[in-house]
Design an enzyme around this catalytic site. Structure first.
Site, PDB file in Angstrom:
ATOM      1  N   CYS A   1      70.690  54.319 -19.948  1.00  0.00           N
ATOM      2  CA  CYS A   1      70.189  55.685 -20.154  1.00  0.00           C
ATOM      3  C   CYS A   1      69.550  56.199 -18.863  1.00  0.00           C
ATOM      4  O   CYS A   1      68.417  55.822 -18.551  1.00  0.00           O
ATOM      5  CB  CYS A   1      69.178  55.679 -21.301  1.00  0.00           C
ATOM      6  SG  CYS A   1      68.403  57.287 -21.584  1.00  0.00           S
TER       7      CYS A   1
ATOM      8  N   CYS B   1      66.215  57.926 -19.246  1.00  0.00           N
ATOM      9  CA  CYS B   1      65.114  57.045 -19.647  1.00  0.00           C
ATOM     10  C   CYS B   1      64.684  56.149 -18.489  1.00  0.00           C
ATOM     11  O   CYS B   1      63.502  56.005 -18.205  1.00  0.00           O
ATOM     12  CB  CYS B   1      65.540  56.146 -20.802  1.00  0.00           C
ATOM     13  SG  CYS B   1      66.412  56.989 -22.116  1.00  0.00           S
ATOM     14  N   ASP B   2      65.662  55.506 -17.844  1.00  0.00           N
ATOM     15  CA  ASP B   2      65.353  54.437 -16.894  1.00  0.00           C
ATOM     16  C   ASP B   2      65.551  54.821 -15.431  1.00  0.00           C
ATOM     17  O   ASP B   2      65.181  54.052 -14.540  1.00  0.00           O
ATOM     18  CB  ASP B   2      66.220  53.197 -17.209  1.00  0.00           C
ATOM     19  CG  ASP B   2      65.889  52.613 -18.580  1.00  0.00           C
ATOM     20  OD1 ASP B   2      64.754  52.825 -19.044  1.00  0.00           O
ATOM     21  OD2 ASP B   2      66.748  51.966 -19.189  1.00  0.00           O
TER      22      ASP B   2
HETATM   23  C1  LIG Z   1      68.010  50.549 -23.994  1.00  0.00           C
HETATM   24  C2  LIG Z   1      67.646  51.938 -24.452  1.00  0.00           C
HETATM   25  C3  LIG Z   1      66.590  52.590 -23.857  1.00  0.00           C
HETATM   26  C4  LIG Z   1      66.237  53.871 -24.275  1.00  0.00           C
HETATM   27  N1  LIG Z   1      65.172  54.473 -23.685  1.00  0.00           N
HETATM   28  C5  LIG Z   1      64.805  55.702 -24.089  1.00  0.00           C
HETATM   29  C6  LIG Z   1      63.676  56.344 -23.525  1.00  0.00           C
HETATM   30  O1  LIG Z   1      63.009  55.808 -22.618  1.00  0.00           O
HETATM   31  N2  LIG Z   1      63.364  57.586 -23.959  1.00  0.00           N
HETATM   32  C7  LIG Z   1      64.096  58.226 -24.932  1.00  0.00           C
HETATM   33  O2  LIG Z   1      63.759  59.346 -25.303  1.00  0.00           O
HETATM   34  N3  LIG Z   1      65.175  57.639 -25.486  1.00  0.00           N
HETATM   35  C8  LIG Z   1      65.533  56.395 -25.098  1.00  0.00           C
HETATM   36  N4  LIG Z   1      66.628  55.800 -25.650  1.00  0.00           N
HETATM   37  C9  LIG Z   1      67.375  56.536 -26.698  1.00  0.00           C
HETATM   38  C10 LIG Z   1      66.638  56.431 -28.040  1.00  0.00           C
HETATM   39  O3  LIG Z   1      66.413  55.062 -28.323  1.00  0.00           O
HETATM   40  C11 LIG Z   1      67.479  57.085 -29.147  1.00  0.00           C
HETATM   41  O4  LIG Z   1      67.768  58.437 -28.802  1.00  0.00           O
HETATM   42  C12 LIG Z   1      66.753  57.082 -30.477  1.00  0.00           C
HETATM   43  O5  LIG Z   1      66.292  55.782 -30.796  1.00  0.00           O
HETATM   44  C13 LIG Z   1      67.691  57.584 -31.583  1.00  0.00           C
HETATM   45  O6  LIG Z   1      67.055  57.454 -32.816  1.00  0.00           O
HETATM   46  P1  LIG Z   1      67.916  57.236 -34.147  1.00  0.00           P
HETATM   47  O7  LIG Z   1      66.928  57.138 -35.240  1.00  0.00           O
HETATM   48  O8  LIG Z   1      69.000  58.255 -34.239  1.00  0.00           O
HETATM   49  O9  LIG Z   1      68.669  55.856 -33.947  1.00  0.00           O
HETATM   50  P2  LIG Z   1      68.083  54.376 -33.730  1.00  0.00           P
HETATM   51  O10 LIG Z   1      66.741  54.389 -33.099  1.00  0.00           O
HETATM   52  O11 LIG Z   1      69.188  53.638 -33.034  1.00  0.00           O
HETATM   53  O12 LIG Z   1      67.893  53.817 -35.197  1.00  0.00           O
HETATM   54  C14 LIG Z   1      68.987  53.622 -36.061  1.00  0.00           C
HETATM   55  C15 LIG Z   1      68.612  52.487 -37.021  1.00  0.00           C
HETATM   56  O13 LIG Z   1      69.549  52.468 -38.104  1.00  0.00           O
HETATM   57  C16 LIG Z   1      69.949  51.121 -38.315  1.00  0.00           C
HETATM   58  N5  LIG Z   1      71.262  51.144 -38.957  1.00  0.00           N
HETATM   59  C17 LIG Z   1      72.468  51.332 -38.374  1.00  0.00           C
HETATM   60  N6  LIG Z   1      73.439  51.305 -39.305  1.00  0.00           N
HETATM   61  C18 LIG Z   1      72.839  51.107 -40.492  1.00  0.00           C
HETATM   62  C19 LIG Z   1      73.303  50.981 -41.833  1.00  0.00           C
HETATM   63  N7  LIG Z   1      74.600  51.074 -42.155  1.00  0.00           N
HETATM   64  N8  LIG Z   1      72.395  50.790 -42.803  1.00  0.00           N
HETATM   65  C20 LIG Z   1      71.086  50.713 -42.506  1.00  0.00           C
HETATM   66  N9  LIG Z   1      70.571  50.809 -41.259  1.00  0.00           N
HETATM   67  C21 LIG Z   1      71.448  51.001 -40.273  1.00  0.00           C
HETATM   68  C22 LIG Z   1      69.940  50.493 -36.941  1.00  0.00           C
HETATM   69  O14 LIG Z   1      69.851  49.093 -37.014  1.00  0.00           O
HETATM   70  C23 LIG Z   1      68.675  51.122 -36.347  1.00  0.00           C
HETATM   71  O15 LIG Z   1      67.530  50.390 -36.701  1.00  0.00           O
HETATM   72  C24 LIG Z   1      66.978  54.518 -25.288  1.00  0.00           C
HETATM   73  C25 LIG Z   1      68.056  53.854 -25.892  1.00  0.00           C
HETATM   74  C26 LIG Z   1      68.394  52.578 -25.483  1.00  0.00           C
HETATM   75  C27 LIG Z   1      69.549  51.853 -26.157  1.00  0.00           C
END
Ligand SMILES: Cc1cc2nc3c(=O)[nH]c(=O)nc-3n(C[C@H](O)[C@H](O)[C@H](O)COP(=O)(O)OP(=O)(O)OC[C@H]3O[C@@H](n4cnc5c(N)ncnc54)[C@H](O)[C@@H]3O)c2cc1C
Length: 217
Positions: A33, A36-37
């Site tokens: 990202c 982010c990084d």
């Molecule tokens: C390495 C990394 C670093 C990042 N750093 C930053 C940062 O510094 N700043 C920033 O703003 N963003 C950052 N991001 C992006 C940020 O993490 C995402 O934009 C954010 O977490 C998205 O939120 P979400 O709830 O959509 O998904 P997620 O946070 O990915 O959560 C989804 C959840 O649903 C679960 N899940 C998936 N499928 C199923 C299913 N079928 N049933 C039940 N549960 C399920 C997953 O296991 C997970 O726990 C980073 C991402 C990564 C990978």
């Protein structure tokens, strides 16, 4: 399980290079990202893997922070929009290498030190000494399990409107798994709040004896 309304937020996962060293040096120089990084690599040498829109946007972004940016593309052309390519090629600290197949992430045990790649037409191995590698070869939404229960985009993202409604009444979605742009925490949490408010709006309009919405059993 049955419910009157559902909010989907399964997130997405970055597509990996799947080369030796990538797992060992993830978050120790291997990043996914740039927003982010990127600031962690201020004044350092970085590579961006992937010459699509995401990769070229990342390289342009990182060129403002890093000392040198090397973009490696597997194919013999960049797939990014030409306006982005024009910007990329105008930057003095960016170089672009086509036909490059990344083969290994190298490190000193605690941090990335180099990226090895092979020139695809000749098979010649090369090494770039650097501190950071940004992998930009795709973000895959975790939506395979949804099948055709809600409409997905051609990239597999859940199609949502401005109220986070999906194609199915009562089912809402938020976060990285949706068509909403900019995969960032602040965007995902804001969209999650919108989805919650939309679900509430939907529920208070249901007749009190409304049947439960279809959901995966
Ligand atoms: C390495 C990394 C670093 C990042 N750093 C930053 C940062 O510094 N700043 C920033 O703003 N963003 C950052 N991001 C992006 C940020 O993490 C995402 O934009 C954010 O977490 C998205 O939120 P979400 O709830 O959509 O998904 P997620 O946070 O990915 O959560 C989804 C959840 O649903 C679960 N899940 C998936 N499928 C199923 C299913 N079928 N049933 C039940 N549960 C399920 C997953 O296991 C997970 O726990 C980073 C991402 C990564 C990978």
């Amino acid at each position: 399980m049955r419910s009157r309304s559902i909010i989907l937020a399964p997130g997405a996962r970055w597509r990996a290079m799947n080369v030796p060293g990538e797992d060992a040096y993830r978050n120790k120089g291997v990043a996914y990202c740039p927003h982010c990084d990127g600031p962690l690599f201020k004044g350092k040498r970085v590579a961006v893997i992937g010459g699509g829109n995401s990769g070229v946007e990342a390289a342009i972004d990182l060129a403002g922070l890093a000392s040198e940016v090397t973009l490696l593309e597997f194919a013999d052309v960049l797939r990014a929009d030409s306006v982005l390519q024009d910007k990329l090629f105008s930057l003095p600290n960016v170089r672009v290498i086509m036909n490059a197949q990344t083969t290994e992430v190298e490190g000193d045990g605690s941090r990335v030190t180099a990226l090895a790649y092979r020139d695809r037409p000749t098979g010649t191995p090369h090494k770039i000494e650097l501190e950071g590698i940004f992998v930009q070869i795709g973000l895959v939404p975790n939506t395979e399990w949804l099948g055709d229960s809600v409409v997905l985009s051609d990239r597999g993202e859940i199609v949502v409107d401005t109220h986070n409604a999906t194609s199915v009444p009562g089912i809402f979605a938020a976060g990285d798994a949706t068509t909403t742009p900019f995969k960032q925490i602040i965007v995902a949490t804001g969209e999650g709040a919108k989805a919650g408010l939309s679900a509430f709006d939907y529920l208070i309009r249901l007749p009190s004896a409304a049947p439960l919405a279809a959901a995966a059993e």
